[in-house]
Motif scaffolding. Structure first.
Motif, PDB file in Angstrom:
ATOM      1  N   GLN A 136      -3.820  -2.768   5.438  1.00 36.93           N
ATOM      2  CA  GLN A 136      -4.250  -2.006   6.603  1.00 36.93           C
ATOM      3  C   GLN A 136      -3.097  -1.127   7.098  1.00 36.93           C
ATOM      4  OE1 GLN A 136      -7.475  -2.108   8.066  1.00 36.93           O
ATOM      5  NE2 GLN A 136      -7.913  -3.191   6.151  1.00 36.93           N
ATOM      6  N   ALA A 137      -3.425   0.058   7.602  1.00 40.17           N
ATOM      7  CA  ALA A 137      -2.406   1.031   7.975  1.00 40.17           C
ATOM      8  C   ALA A 137      -1.478   0.541   9.081  1.00 40.17           C
ATOM      9  CB  ALA A 137      -3.066   2.343   8.403  1.00 40.17           C
ATOM     10  N   GLY A 138      -1.972  -0.312   9.967  1.00 41.05           N
ATOM     11  CA  GLY A 138      -1.141  -0.775  11.072  1.00 41.05           C
ATOM     12  C   GLY A 138      -0.245  -1.953  10.745  1.00 41.05           C
ATOM     13  N   HIS A 139      -0.317  -2.448   9.516  1.00 42.26           N
ATOM     14  CA  HIS A 139       0.463  -3.624   9.123  1.00 42.26           C
ATOM     15  C   HIS A 139       1.950  -3.261   9.041  1.00 42.26           C
ATOM     16  CE1 HIS A 139       0.101  -7.738   7.503  1.00 42.26           C
ATOM     17  NE2 HIS A 139       1.244  -7.463   6.876  1.00 42.26           N
ATOM     18  N   SER A 140       2.813  -4.181   9.441  1.00 41.17           N
ATOM     19  CA  SER A 140       4.258  -3.965   9.395  1.00 41.17           C
ATOM     20  C   SER A 140       4.739  -3.815   7.958  1.00 41.17           C
ATOM     21  CB  SER A 140       4.977  -5.145  10.051  1.00 41.17           C
ATOM     22  OG  SER A 140       6.326  -5.218   9.643  1.00 41.17           O
ATOM     23  N   LEU A 141       5.511  -2.760   7.693  1.00 42.63           N
ATOM     24  CA  LEU A 141       6.067  -2.558   6.352  1.00 42.63           C
ATOM     25  C   LEU A 141       7.011  -3.697   5.995  1.00 42.63           C
ATOM     26  CD1 LEU A 141       6.620  -0.964   3.774  1.00 42.63           C
ATOM     27  CD2 LEU A 141       8.330   0.366   5.053  1.00 42.63           C
ATOM     28  N   HIS A 142       7.865  -4.088   6.925  1.00 41.51           N
ATOM     29  CA  HIS A 142       8.813  -5.169   6.646  1.00 41.51           C
ATOM     30  C   HIS A 142       8.077  -6.450   6.266  1.00 41.51           C
ATOM     31  CE1 HIS A 142      12.412  -7.639   6.891  1.00 41.51           C
ATOM     32  NE2 HIS A 142      11.767  -8.457   7.706  1.00 41.51           N
ATOM     33  N   GLU A 143       7.004  -6.769   6.989  1.00 42.86           N
ATOM     34  CA  GLU A 143       6.226  -7.980   6.673  1.00 42.86           C
ATOM     35  C   GLU A 143       5.551  -7.863   5.313  1.00 42.86           C
ATOM     36  OE1 GLU A 143       3.550  -9.002   9.798  1.00 42.86           O
ATOM     37  OE2 GLU A 143       5.132  -9.187  11.309  1.00 42.86           O
ATOM     38  N   LEU A 144       5.063  -6.681   4.972  1.00 36.67           N
ATOM     39  CA  LEU A 144       4.449  -6.490   3.651  1.00 36.67           C
ATOM     40  C   LEU A 144       5.475  -6.726   2.551  1.00 36.67           C
ATOM     41  CD1 LEU A 144       2.235  -5.595   1.683  1.00 36.67           C
ATOM     42  CD2 LEU A 144       2.998  -3.217   2.072  1.00 36.67           C
ATOM     43  N   VAL A 145       6.670  -6.127   2.693  1.00 32.60           N
ATOM     44  CA  VAL A 145       7.696  -6.302   1.669  1.00 32.60           C
ATOM     45  C   VAL A 145       8.060  -7.771   1.525  1.00 32.60           C
ATOM     46  CG1 VAL A 145      10.063  -5.759   1.011  1.00 32.60           C
ATOM     47  CG2 VAL A 145       8.617  -3.982   1.991  1.00 32.60           C
ATOM     48  N   ASP A 146       8.216  -8.464   2.633  1.00 27.45           N
ATOM     49  CA  ASP A 146       8.537  -9.890   2.586  1.00 27.45           C
ATOM     50  C   ASP A 146       7.436 -10.672   1.863  1.00 27.45           C
ATOM     51  OD1 ASP A 146      10.254 -12.178   3.595  1.00 27.45           O
ATOM     52  OD2 ASP A 146       8.342 -12.724   4.508  1.00 27.45           O
ATOM     53  N   LEU A 182      -5.989   5.055   7.071  1.00 26.57           N
ATOM     54  CA  LEU A 182      -6.674   3.829   7.478  1.00 26.57           C
ATOM     55  C   LEU A 182      -6.276   2.625   6.628  1.00 26.57           C
ATOM     56  CD1 LEU A 182     -10.234   5.407   7.902  1.00 26.57           C
ATOM     57  CD2 LEU A 182      -8.444   5.165   9.640  1.00 26.57           C
ATOM     58  N   THR A 183      -6.364   2.764   5.316  1.00 26.44           N
ATOM     59  CA  THR A 183      -5.958   1.691   4.402  1.00 26.44           C
ATOM     60  C   THR A 183      -5.222   2.310   3.220  1.00 26.44           C
ATOM     61  OG1 THR A 183      -8.037   1.755   3.137  1.00 26.44           O
ATOM     62  CG2 THR A 183      -7.927   0.221   5.004  1.00 26.44           C
ATOM     63  N   LEU A 184      -4.402   1.479   2.568  1.00 26.33           N
ATOM     64  CA  LEU A 184      -3.618   1.942   1.426  1.00 26.33           C
ATOM     65  C   LEU A 184      -3.677   0.896   0.326  1.00 26.33           C
ATOM     66  CD1 LEU A 184      -1.912   2.383   4.327  1.00 26.33           C
ATOM     67  CD2 LEU A 184      -0.604   3.882   2.839  1.00 26.33           C
TER      68      LEU A 184
END
Length: 355
Positions: A93-103, A181-183
């Motif tokens: 989802q577009a609003g998700h934290s990039l740092h959290e995604l990488v982790d 919106l989503t990626l």
């Protein structure tokens, strides 16, 4: 309903610089099911809506923003399985934290984003300027995006090739036409990270440049380097009012690269094939001291050669500081810096907000 609407909200509260006037209407969207309601609301206001993630790379005008401002706060990561070449597709989802995604992906042993750890902001912002660091860029893993197209008034899906991803740019940057919106990303399972191309990261791990280490070790090293520069949210104390990199790493001609390398600069080869030098090296070379004042309320960080805001800072003062740095760096090094920060809101027509 999970859409919150606020009128006259000071946008300074929503940016890491803490600068900017009010939004005529500010909408916090937490569920894409409410997007049609936002589209209907936006029709009552002038201009195309502006999307704001975590506000980590924006300078808001002192006058604020008369068009609607949308804060994408949608959350969620979905692992979609493997494709034919063995990569794993990940929808975010577009609003998700990039740092959290990488982790999250690093802990699953997936590589392709490990060098992006610690970069603040949302995932939806990453294609806008093809976010990258320490040899990796979003263009290497992005498969497609889903967006709202304000010209066609409908959702569209764009493949990575259609996004026009270049060095810190894309079709989305400055366009205002699309709200992401989503990626979907494609990441590869591996026990070792991509080759380390930056000496500062390799030195942190005490390995030669070009080495490969477990992705979690690479991510920890990158995070330590970023913390040392005050470029991780919450770690920089008095220098916390920052957008990280205010300027792009400029592309160099072969002659410039040879000259600056002779002067001690570290010249890095980027994924687009260009040779670039860090803006912070140029700022230091131009004689700007750590912590030194540039304009009212704006100074050089005490940790890293970038600009930060203090009490009394304004958007006008920050743009003045940008101009001062650009002009002195050009005079001292022969290299022109270009602002990386996004300018949001109602700016005077005669003002050159690009520095």
């Amino acid at each position: 309903m999970s859409m919150r609407v606020t009128h006259g909200l000071p946008l300074a509260r929503k940016t890491t610089l803490g600068i900017g006037g009010p939004a005529a209407v500010f909408v916090d969207l937490q569920d894409l099911a409410d997007l049609p309601e936002f589209v209907a609301l936006a029709a009552d206001f002038p201009g195309v809506p502006t999307c704001l993630g975590d506000g980590t790379n924006v300078l808001v005008s002192d006058a604020g923003c008369s068009s609607p401002v949308l804060r994408m706060n949608t959350q969620g990561v979905r692992f979609m399985g493997e494709v034919a070449d063995g990569r794993t597709l990940v929808e975010v989802q577009a609003g998700h934290s990039l740092h959290e995604l990488v982790d999250t992906v690093v802990r699953r042993g997936l590589i392709g984003m490990e060098m992006l750890v610690g970069i603040p902001g949302t995932v939806g912002a990453t294609p806008v300027q093809n976010v990258g660091a320490y040899g990796q860029e979003i263009s290497e893993t992005l498969v497609e995006v889903t967006a709202w197209d304000w010209v066609l008034s409908r959702r569209v899906t764009l493949g990575a090739a259609a996004c026009g991803l270049g060095h810190r740019t894309s079709i989305f940057k400055g366009a205002g036409r699309w709200t992401l919106l989503t990626l979907v990303f494609a990441l590869r399972k591996s026990a070792l990270c991509a080759p380390l191309t930056y000496r500062v990261v390799a030195d942190r791990l005490d390995v030669p440049v070009g080495s490969r280490v477990p992705p979690i070790e690479a991510a920890r090293a990158v995070l330590a380097v970023r913390r040392g520069k005050g470029m991780v949210l919450g770690c920089s104390g008095a220098d916390r009012r920052s957008v990280g990199s205010v300027f792009f790493s400029p592309e160099l001609t072969p002659a410039q690269a040879r000259r600056l390398r002779d002067e001690g600069a570290s010249i890095n080869r980027f994924p687009d094939g260009s040779a670039r030098v860090s803006a912070s090296w140029l700022i230091r070379r131009a004689g700007f001291a750590l912590g030194g004042p540039i304009a009212e309320g704006v100074r050089v960080s005490s940790l890293h050669h970038t600009l930060v805001a203090d009490e009394g800072a304004s958007a006008a003062g920050f743009t003045e500081a940008i101009d001062v740095v650009v002009n002195r760096v050009l005079e001292c090094t022969g290299v022109r810096l270009t602002p990386e920060v996004d300018f949001l809101g109602d700016w005077p027509e005669e003002e050159d907000v690009a520095g």
